[in-house]
Every structure is written in C-alpha cells, then in structure tokens.
Design an enzyme around this catalytic site. Structure first.
Site, PDB file in Angstrom:
ATOM      1  N   LYS A   1       0.865  -1.176   0.000  1.00 27.26           N
ATOM      2  CA  LYS A   1       0.000   0.000   0.000  1.00 27.26           C
ATOM      3  C   LYS A   1       0.901   1.225   0.000  1.00 27.26           C
ATOM      4  CE  LYS A   1      -3.605   2.316   2.639  1.00 27.26           C
ATOM      5  NZ  LYS A   1      -4.517   2.222   3.785  1.00 27.26           N
TER       6      LYS A   1
ATOM      7  N   LYS B   1      -2.031  -1.643  -3.963  1.00 29.12           N
ATOM      8  CA  LYS B   1      -2.904  -0.469  -3.884  1.00 29.12           C
ATOM      9  C   LYS B   1      -2.074   0.802  -3.937  1.00 29.12           C
ATOM     10  CE  LYS B   1      -5.889   1.761  -0.518  1.00 29.12           C
ATOM     11  NZ  LYS B   1      -6.464   1.709   0.802  1.00 29.12           N
TER      12      LYS B   1
HETATM   13  C1  PBG Z   1      -7.037   3.723   5.601  1.00 33.18           C
HETATM   14  C2  PBG Z   1      -7.417   3.510   4.182  1.00 33.18           C
HETATM   15  C3  PBG Z   1      -7.238   4.414   3.139  1.00 33.18           C
HETATM   16  C4  PBG Z   1      -7.780   3.818   2.008  1.00 33.18           C
HETATM   17  C5  PBG Z   1      -8.251   2.572   2.381  1.00 33.18           C
HETATM   18  N1  PBG Z   1      -8.007   2.387   3.731  1.00 33.18           N
HETATM   19  C6  PBG Z   1      -6.709   5.786   3.138  1.00 33.18           C
HETATM   20  C7  PBG Z   1      -5.376   6.064   3.677  1.00 33.18           C
HETATM   21  O1  PBG Z   1      -4.554   5.144   3.862  1.00 33.18           O
HETATM   22  O2  PBG Z   1      -5.130   7.216   3.964  1.00 33.18           O
HETATM   23  C8  PBG Z   1      -7.825   4.456   0.661  1.00 33.18           C
HETATM   24  C9  PBG Z   1      -8.825   3.923  -0.286  1.00 33.18           C
HETATM   25  C10 PBG Z   1      -9.144   4.820  -1.413  1.00 33.18           C
HETATM   26  O3  PBG Z   1      -8.538   5.902  -1.623  1.00 33.18           O
HETATM   27  O4  PBG Z   1     -10.069   4.459  -2.146  1.00 33.18           O
HETATM   28  N2  PBG Z   1      -6.333   2.693   6.186  1.00 33.18           N
HETATM   29 ZN    ZN Z   2      -5.692   3.398   8.275  1.00 30.00          ZN
END
Ligand code: PBG
Ligand code: ZN
Length: 329
Positions: A197, A250
């Site tokens: 991520k 992601k």
């Molecule tokens: C938080 C989380 C995020 C997303 C999914 N879970 C945002 C972040 O990490 O700030 C993003 C998903 C998206 O942008 O569609 N753990």
């Molecule tokens: Zn988070």
C-alpha cells in the site's frame, strides 16, 4: 513466400474470433464494492468527493448489498465511521461498533450469499487520524498497534466477517492477526493483506469520505514510497510467510508494474485496489467530455486484470457489472 508471413490480424477479423483469442476477461464476480457505513445515520447521504457513492445507514447498506448480490459482484469491503473518536480508536474493536453491527445485519439478512470483507485499521476511529497508536513524539508505535489490530480483527470475525483486510501497513500485522484469530477459534476466517500500500495523493477523496486524514504529519513512515517496486514484492512475500490468504496492491492503475511483479512472485489470489483518486480521475474526465465513462472504466479495469490481478476493489463495481451485462462481444 509472400510478405508478411505472420498476420496477427487473422485473429482480429470478426467479433467471434476476437472473443476466442482473448487472453484476459473481466467479470462481475471479480469486483468488490467498498461501502462506508456511518453510525447513527437514518438514511443514505451522498459523498460529495465521490459522485455516486454514499454514506450508508445499516439499513441502506443491506439494500446496497442486495443489489450487489443481484449483480453477481464478488463481495463488499466495509469501512466504518464511528459516532465518536478517541486516542486508541476503540470504536474499531467495540462489540457494538458500526462495522460489527453492519456485519451482523448482513449475515442475518443474506447468510453466506455475500462475501463480507472487513477493513481492519484504526484511522477512521482515532482522533489523530493515524492508522496506529500514536506516541507523544508523534511516531506510530508499531507493536502496540498490533494488539489493537488483533482485537479489531477478532471482533470483526466474531460478528461474522468472511475476510479480515488489515490496511495499516504495520510490520507483523498479518502474523499478529492470524495468531489472534486462531487463538479465538476463528481458524476459518481469511486474511486479505494490504501488502503493498503506497503513500499516494490518490487517497484524497477517500479521506474526505471516511474522515480519516491525519491531523498532523502524513503516513509515509508506514505506507510505501511510490518509487519502490522491489520492496513491494518483499512486503507481499512477508505477508505470505505470515499467513495471508490473499495479497493486495494499492493503488492499481498507477502501479500496474507492481501488480505484475507480485503476480509472478506468488500463487495466492491477488487483489488490486482501484482507489478513490483513480475513481475520481475516470469519473471527472468522463464528466468533462474527455471520453465515455463506460469505455474508459472497462478498459481500466481490464488493464488491471491483464496485469495479473484476480480481483479488483473498485467504486465502479456496480456500474461495471451493469455495463458488462449489456456488453455483447
Ligand atoms: C485507511 C485507508 C485508506 C484507504 C483505504 N483504507 C486511506 C489512507 O490510507 O489514507 C484508501 C482507499 C481509497 O482511496 O479508495 N487505512
Ligand atoms: Zn488506516
């Protein structure tokens, strides 16, 4: 022998030949719909940053999930917005937390007809907006956070989640959750690891929707540097060793090389998350007349499949399923 001797166009001559020679396919069963459930809401409210998406009440979530079942979608991924936040993010692991209540409602209503995936993180529940427990220094305490993730995962499994999806990018989170689930008797609850991520601007609309932007600082000490491909493979391999049942990359569209590398590195099912900013790019460009949304979305999701993802989490899941049902070729 005449020139050219190779003629790839032979297999492109008719729609039927093209369909036969097609290397990858997109179908509704591979798509996962993300849903936001806000505690205390009586009726669904549109999310301004994500046109077509809504904050759901538990009742409206059931209606949406009924629709996703009808469309043949692969499942739903649940995010909760609690009524109150605190330093520990205790709403994430409360027995009567909004996600726990939602999972129970879906189970009661639909049994096993829908795959229910619970996002496991703290940022929507902490008053500081970080994904983990925050020290006075402003640093995230990795190992203290693992205990909170474990509690969250067990409470989600207890409510009836099929799959727990840890998204906080703490080291050791998959192992900690696997151990806690097993010790509580949830040996059959699966883990979808957000393995790679990245720290990207593309989460902007989601942070608005989930009200989880960090109050200070950013997430770069736990989410990955967008420049790194090899490290993404390393993260995925660590999650495999820690007991993940599926891994994820992601965002998706800006990280297709990573999807392809992770695909080659593991035989586990691979998910890609086409995130809120990617949804927004496609939606707003189409709204501005740059292209047809249907064509652009199906091509983008098809590209993620071609890169090697088995399943795609996307805010276009319901629309794509409808478009696919109308598609003849
Ligand atoms: C938080 C989380 C995020 C997303 C999914 N879970 C945002 C972040 O990490 O700030 C993003 C998903 C998206 O942008 O569609 N753990
Ligand atoms: Zn988070």
């Amino acid at each position: 022998m005449g020139f050219p001797s190779e003629r790839p166009r032979r297999l492109r001559r008719t729609p039927a030949l093209r369909r036969l020679a097609r290397e990858s396919r997109l179908s509704p069963g591979q798509l996962i719909h993300p849903a936001f459930i806000r505690e205390g809401l009586q009726s669904p409210q549109p999310i301004v940053s994500m046109p077509g998406q809504s904050h759901e009440s538990i009742e409206s979530l059931c209606t949406t999930v009924e629709e996703t079942i009808g469309l043949g979608l692969g499942g739903v991924l649940l995010f909760g917005l609690p009524a109150a936040k605190d330093a520990q993010g205790s709403g994430a692991f409360a027995d009567d937390g909004v996600v726990q209540q939602s999972i129970r409602a879906l189970r009661t209503r639909f049994g096993d007809a829908c795959v229910v995936i619970a996002d496991c993180c703290l940022c929507e529940y902490t008053d500081h907006g970080h994904c983990g427990f925050l020290l006075d220094s402003g640093e995230v305490d990795n190992d203290a956070t693992l205990e909170l993730y474990a509690r969250t995962a067990v409470s989600q499994a207890e409510a009836g989640a099929d799959i727990i999806a840890p998204s906080g990018m703490m080291d050791g989170q998959v192992a900690a959750i696997r151990e806690a689930l097993d010790m509580s008797g949830f040996t059959d609850t699966a883990i979808l690891a957000y393995s790679a991520k990245f720290a990207t601007v593309l989460y902007g609309p989601f942070r608005d929707a989930a009200e989880c932007a960090p109050r200070s600082g950013d997430r770069r000490s736990y989410q990955m540097d967008p420049a790194n491909q090899r490290e993404a493979v390393r993260e995925a391999m660590l999650d495999v060793e820690e007991g993940a049942d599926m891994v994820m990359v992601k965002p998706a569209l800006t990280y297709l090389d990573v999807v392809a590398r992770v695909r080659d590195a593991t035989n586990l099912p691979l998910a890609a998350y086409c995130v809120s900013g990617e949804f927004a790019m496609l939606h707003h460009a189409a709204a501005a007349g740059a292209f047809d949304e249907r064509g652009a979305v199906l091509e983008a999701l098809g590209g993620i499949r071609r890169a090697g993802a088995d399943m795609i989490i996307t805010y276009h899941a319901r629309a794509a399923a409808r478009w696919l049902a109308e598609t003849k070729e």
